[in-house]
Scaffold this motif. Sequence first.
Motif, PDB file in Angstrom:
ATOM      1  N   SER A  34      -3.299  -1.343  42.803  1.00 56.10           N
ATOM      2  CA  SER A  34      -4.304  -0.556  43.532  1.00 56.10           C
ATOM      3  C   SER A  34      -3.847  -0.207  44.949  1.00 56.10           C
ATOM      4  O   SER A  34      -4.472   0.623  45.609  1.00 56.10           O
ATOM      5  N   SER A  39      -7.205   3.220  42.375  1.00 56.72           N
ATOM      6  CA  SER A  39      -7.961   2.482  43.382  1.00 56.72           C
ATOM      7  C   SER A  39      -8.673   1.261  42.814  1.00 56.72           C
ATOM      8  O   SER A  39      -8.906   0.298  43.543  1.00 56.72           O
ATOM      9  N   LYS A  40      -9.005   1.275  41.515  1.00 53.34           N
ATOM     10  CA  LYS A  40      -9.692   0.144  40.896  1.00 53.34           C
ATOM     11  C   LYS A  40      -9.250  -0.019  39.445  1.00 53.34           C
ATOM     12  O   LYS A  40      -8.985   0.960  38.760  1.00 53.34           O
TER      13      LYS A  40
END
Length: 153
Positions: A34, A39-40
């Motif tokens: 990430s 990002s996740k």
Amino acid sequence: MRMEKLNPVASACMLIRRPAEDAFQAFADPTVTSRFWYSKSSGAMVPGAELHWEWETYGATADVRVKEVEQYRLIRFEWGNYAQPTTVELKFTPRSANATFVEVTETGFTGTDDETLQWVNDTVGGFSTVLCSMKALLEHGIELNAVPDHHPA
């Protein structure tokens, strides 16, 4: 004359001046990944995992099925439309104690020839950006933000 259907392989590669364990973990451990790609993630890249990834900058998501993991050597997963997913293979080949050749390939593209070529082109560019970002992070501790900055709003 019969035209053959395209069956391309998208590929990108990069020498990462870190041990294979570090390069492998960078993709297997979402707390590291990430920092240079998505990002996740809903979890780690382990065999049989069904994951959900997010790229918050783009409002994009991907569902991922981890098919195979060979510790410090290989991660293979499917993603995209589960009726016809593509397969991504991440290979980690030690070149020395402190250098690893990382290869990414993606196969299984569908659509018209023009759609397939565009998809392959986007894939090569995307994975090249990911590998450069990973290199900067692992070798220099720099978070480039190249993936979120690749297509700014």
